[in-house]
Design a protein around this motif. Structure first.
Motif, PDB file in Angstrom:
ATOM      1  N   LYS A  54       0.822  -1.217   0.000  1.00 46.45           N
ATOM      2  CA  LYS A  54       0.000   0.000   0.000  1.00 46.45           C
ATOM      3  C   LYS A  54       0.858   1.270   0.000  1.00 46.45           C
ATOM      4  CE  LYS A  54      -3.856  -2.273   2.323  1.00 46.45           C
ATOM      5  NZ  LYS A  54      -4.755  -2.303   3.509  1.00 46.45           N
ATOM      6  N   GLY A  55       1.860   1.309  -0.862  1.00 44.02           N
ATOM      7  CA  GLY A  55       2.689   2.490  -1.026  1.00 44.02           C
ATOM      8  C   GLY A  55       3.879   2.565  -0.108  1.00 44.02           C
ATOM      9  N   ALA A  56       4.037   1.624   0.795  1.00 44.38           N
ATOM     10  CA  ALA A  56       5.177   1.627   1.718  1.00 44.38           C
ATOM     11  C   ALA A  56       5.770   0.228   1.787  1.00 44.38           C
ATOM     12  CB  ALA A  56       4.729   2.079   3.110  1.00 44.38           C
ATOM     13  N   GLU A  57       7.043   0.140   2.162  1.00 44.98           N
ATOM     14  CA  GLU A  57       7.698  -1.152   2.272  1.00 44.98           C
ATOM     15  C   GLU A  57       7.166  -1.918   3.473  1.00 44.98           C
ATOM     16  OE1 GLU A  57      11.848  -0.402   2.429  1.00 44.98           O
ATOM     17  OE2 GLU A  57      12.047  -0.111   0.273  1.00 44.98           O
ATOM     18  N   VAL A  58       7.076  -3.196   3.327  1.00 41.68           N
ATOM     19  CA  VAL A  58       6.663  -4.065   4.425  1.00 41.68           C
ATOM     20  C   VAL A  58       7.792  -5.043   4.705  1.00 41.68           C
ATOM     21  CG1 VAL A  58       4.220  -3.882   3.873  1.00 41.68           C
ATOM     22  CG2 VAL A  58       5.586  -5.720   2.844  1.00 41.68           C
ATOM     23  N   THR A  59       7.759  -5.627   5.866  1.00 43.10           N
ATOM     24  CA  THR A  59       8.782  -6.594   6.242  1.00 43.10           C
ATOM     25  C   THR A  59       8.275  -8.004   5.988  1.00 43.10           C
ATOM     26  OG1 THR A  59       9.604  -5.109   7.959  1.00 43.10           O
ATOM     27  CG2 THR A  59      10.242  -7.434   8.114  1.00 43.10           C
ATOM     28  N   GLN A  60       9.082  -8.785   5.280  1.00 50.16           N
ATOM     29  CA  GLN A  60       8.685 -10.169   5.032  1.00 50.16           C
ATOM     30  C   GLN A  60       8.635 -10.937   6.351  1.00 50.16           C
ATOM     31  OE1 GLN A  60       7.671 -11.878   2.516  1.00 50.16           O
ATOM     32  NE2 GLN A  60       8.106 -10.603   0.732  1.00 50.16           N
ATOM     33  N   SER A  61       7.552 -11.645   6.565  1.00 46.88           N
ATOM     34  CA  SER A  61       7.407 -12.419   7.793  1.00 46.88           C
ATOM     35  C   SER A  61       8.294 -13.648   7.757  1.00 46.88           C
ATOM     36  CB  SER A  61       5.949 -12.842   7.979  1.00 46.88           C
ATOM     37  OG  SER A  61       5.558 -13.717   6.931  1.00 46.88           O
ATOM     38  N   ARG A  62       8.526 -14.212   8.926  1.00 43.49           N
ATOM     39  CA  ARG A  62       9.327 -15.431   9.002  1.00 43.49           C
ATOM     40  C   ARG A  62       8.674 -16.556   8.192  1.00 43.49           C
ATOM     41  NH1 ARG A  62      13.262 -17.337  12.335  1.00 43.49           N
ATOM     42  NH2 ARG A  62      13.105 -15.470  13.634  1.00 43.49           N
ATOM     43  N   SER A  63       7.348 -16.614   8.232  1.00 41.01           N
ATOM     44  CA  SER A  63       6.650 -17.666   7.484  1.00 41.01           C
ATOM     45  C   SER A  63       6.870 -17.521   5.982  1.00 41.01           C
ATOM     46  CB  SER A  63       5.151 -17.626   7.796  1.00 41.01           C
ATOM     47  OG  SER A  63       4.576 -16.379   7.415  1.00 41.01           O
ATOM     48  N   SER A  64       6.966 -16.269   5.501  1.00 43.32           N
ATOM     49  CA  SER A  64       7.235 -16.041   4.076  1.00 43.32           C
ATOM     50  C   SER A  64       8.631 -16.508   3.703  1.00 43.32           C
ATOM     51  CB  SER A  64       7.075 -14.557   3.740  1.00 43.32           C
ATOM     52  OG  SER A  64       5.744 -14.138   3.903  1.00 43.32           O
ATOM     53  N   HIS A  65       9.603 -16.242   4.577  1.00 42.62           N
ATOM     54  CA  HIS A  65      10.972 -16.704   4.323  1.00 42.62           C
ATOM     55  C   HIS A  65      11.030 -18.233   4.304  1.00 42.62           C
ATOM     56  CE1 HIS A  65      13.071 -12.883   4.299  1.00 42.62           C
ATOM     57  NE2 HIS A  65      12.431 -12.506   5.394  1.00 42.62           N
ATOM     58  N   VAL A  66      10.331 -18.853   5.249  1.00 47.15           N
ATOM     59  CA  VAL A  66      10.326 -20.320   5.322  1.00 47.15           C
ATOM     60  C   VAL A  66       9.645 -20.904   4.097  1.00 47.15           C
ATOM     61  CG1 VAL A  66       9.421 -22.310   6.585  1.00 47.15           C
ATOM     62  CG2 VAL A  66      10.444 -20.396   7.837  1.00 47.15           C
ATOM     63  N   LEU A  67       8.478 -20.343   3.735  1.00 47.68           N
ATOM     64  CA  LEU A  67       7.757 -20.849   2.564  1.00 47.68           C
ATOM     65  C   LEU A  67       8.572 -20.657   1.294  1.00 47.68           C
ATOM     66  CD1 LEU A  67       5.236 -22.049   1.312  1.00 47.68           C
ATOM     67  CD2 LEU A  67       4.234 -19.748   1.228  1.00 47.68           C
ATOM     68  N   GLY A  68       9.262 -19.509   1.184  1.00 48.99           N
ATOM     69  CA  GLY A  68      10.091 -19.268   0.015  1.00 48.99           C
ATOM     70  C   GLY A  68      11.226 -20.272  -0.099  1.00 48.99           C
ATOM     71  N   ALA A  69      11.907 -20.527   1.016  1.00 44.17           N
ATOM     72  CA  ALA A  69      13.009 -21.493   1.005  1.00 44.17           C
ATOM     73  C   ALA A  69      12.507 -22.901   0.704  1.00 44.17           C
ATOM     74  CB  ALA A  69      13.737 -21.466   2.347  1.00 44.17           C
ATOM     75  N   LEU A  70      11.368 -23.261   1.298  1.00 44.92           N
ATOM     76  CA  LEU A  70      10.798 -24.588   1.038  1.00 44.92           C
ATOM     77  C   LEU A  70      10.409 -24.739  -0.430  1.00 44.92           C
ATOM     78  CD1 LEU A  70       8.496 -25.422   4.093  1.00 44.92           C
ATOM     79  CD2 LEU A  70      10.452 -26.756   3.268  1.00 44.92           C
ATOM     80  N   THR A  71       9.805 -23.699  -0.977  1.00 46.85           N
ATOM     81  CA  THR A  71       9.386 -23.751  -2.381  1.00 46.85           C
ATOM     82  C   THR A  71      10.582 -23.956  -3.302  1.00 46.85           C
ATOM     83  OG1 THR A  71       7.474 -22.327  -1.970  1.00 46.85           O
ATOM     84  CG2 THR A  71       8.274 -22.458  -4.237  1.00 46.85           C
ATOM     85  N   VAL A  72      11.625 -23.180  -3.079  1.00 50.05           N
ATOM     86  CA  VAL A  72      12.829 -23.285  -3.911  1.00 50.05           C
ATOM     87  C   VAL A  72      13.499 -24.646  -3.729  1.00 50.05           C
ATOM     88  CG1 VAL A  72      15.172 -22.390  -4.227  1.00 50.05           C
ATOM     89  CG2 VAL A  72      13.247 -20.807  -3.996  1.00 50.05           C
ATOM     90  N   GLY A  73      13.693 -25.055  -2.473  1.00 51.86           N
ATOM     91  CA  GLY A  73      14.395 -26.307  -2.209  1.00 51.86           C
ATOM     92  C   GLY A  73      13.645 -27.536  -2.679  1.00 51.86           C
ATOM     93  N   VAL A  74      12.355 -27.601  -2.373  1.00 49.86           N
ATOM     94  CA  VAL A  74      11.561 -28.778  -2.743  1.00 49.86           C
ATOM     95  C   VAL A  74      11.414 -28.894  -4.261  1.00 49.86           C
ATOM     96  CG1 VAL A  74       9.245 -29.795  -2.649  1.00 49.86           C
ATOM     97  CG2 VAL A  74      10.304 -28.913  -0.565  1.00 49.86           C
ATOM     98  N   SER A  75      11.054 -27.786  -4.913  1.00 51.05           N
ATOM     99  CA  SER A  75      10.826 -27.822  -6.359  1.00 51.05           C
ATOM    100  C   SER A  75      12.095 -28.162  -7.139  1.00 51.05           C
ATOM    101  CB  SER A  75      10.279 -26.469  -6.834  1.00 51.05           C
ATOM    102  OG  SER A  75       9.107 -26.134  -6.147  1.00 51.05           O
ATOM    103  N   LEU A  76      13.150 -27.403  -6.879  1.00 47.33           N
ATOM    104  CA  LEU A  76      14.389 -27.625  -7.622  1.00 47.33           C
ATOM    105  C   LEU A  76      15.099 -28.892  -7.159  1.00 47.33           C
ATOM    106  CD1 LEU A  76      15.645 -23.945  -7.885  1.00 47.33           C
ATOM    107  CD2 LEU A  76      14.294 -25.286  -9.506  1.00 47.33           C
ATOM    108  N   GLY A  77      14.872 -29.300  -5.909  1.00 45.59           N
ATOM    109  CA  GLY A  77      15.406 -30.582  -5.445  1.00 45.59           C
ATOM    110  C   GLY A  77      14.785 -31.747  -6.195  1.00 45.59           C
ATOM    111  N   CYS A  78      13.471 -31.639  -6.472  1.00 41.26           N
ATOM    112  CA  CYS A  78      12.793 -32.674  -7.258  1.00 41.26           C
ATOM    113  C   CYS A  78      13.367 -32.760  -8.670  1.00 41.26           C
ATOM    114  CB  CYS A  78      11.292 -32.387  -7.322  1.00 41.26           C
ATOM    115  SG  CYS A  78      10.377 -32.759  -5.823  1.00 41.26           S
ATOM    116  N   ILE A  79      13.523 -31.592  -9.300  1.00 43.05           N
ATOM    117  CA  ILE A  79      14.038 -31.563 -10.673  1.00 43.05           C
ATOM    118  C   ILE A  79      15.453 -32.138 -10.740  1.00 43.05           C
ATOM    119  CG2 ILE A  79      14.729 -30.038 -12.562  1.00 43.05           C
ATOM    120  CD1 ILE A  79      12.439 -28.177 -11.737  1.00 43.05           C
TER     121      ILE A  79
END
Length: 219
Positions: A54-79
């Protein structure tokens, strides 16, 4: 009877091509599924960030960092894991007594290592590095086939219809390298509240007005 052999040879060739196409299709389906999971989850995280901004920077939550790492690791780990097992299938039968156990070991080693690396490096840096790793793993499929042709006893190369699998893998490896390049470019310009932000590698979005970033202007 003389025409039976050519007919049998043609039927065998058609069967081999059909089997190769099916195998390439299965691999492509697995990889496409992992890639869809990868892009879909990361897009959802970024979309949620933009809605929350909404026009200002927000801080990524810990859950977002965890979900991002899981998404990258699981997906590319499968490939990477699938690609390594396919490449290993060309060598293992002549080297080990229990290829099936080795296949499982190779896959899960690559998978767990990718997930661990994504958490260690973060989703942004980890995605670039794991995309390159997945590209190399996928490229090993045609590389092993070529090596099997020139190095006696190295492995087996089905040849002919098997080239379809090798070609599919080569194209996939190229696509993964291209995606790694595009991701690296995105990281360099990612705002600090983005899932693609990596400390020391990114620059903040230029301010066009107090409290407003260029990204918010462009939507």
């Amino acid at each position: 009877m003389g025409g039976a052999r050519p007919l049998q040879g043609s039927s065998r060739c058609i069967s081999e091509i059909s089997a190769a196409l099916q195998f390439a299709g299965v691999i492509s389906f697995w990889v496409a599924g992992a890639f869809l999971f990868y892009t879909g989850n990361l897009l959802w995280i970024e979309t949620r960030r933009k809605k929350s901004r909404k026009g200002a920077e927000v801080t990524q939550s810990r859950s977002s960092h965890v979900l991002g790492a899981l998404t990258v690791g699981v997906s590319l780990g499968c490939i990477a894991g699938i690609s390594l097992t396919v490449a290993a299938a060309k060598m293992l039968p002549g080297l080990v007594e229990n290829p099936a156990a080795w296949h499982s070991g190779i896959y899960y080693t690559a998978f767990v290592a990718a997930v661990g690396w994504a958490f260690f490096r973060g989703a942004a840096r980890g995605s670039v590095e794991l995309l390159i790793f997945s590209a190399v793993a996928t490229a090993l499929i045609p590389v092993v086939s070529i090596a099997s042709l020139v190095i006696p006893g190295f492995g087996w190369n089905h040849g002919g219809a098997g080239s379809i699998v090798d070609l599919t893998a080569a194209l996939g490896a190229g696509a993964l390298l291209f995606l790694a390049h595009k991701t690296a470019l995105r990281i360099k310009s990612a705002p600090i509240d983005s899932i693609w932000y990596a400390a020391g590698a990114s620059i903040e979005a230029p301010q066009v007005a107090p409290g407003v970033t260029a990204e918010s202007v462009h939507g």
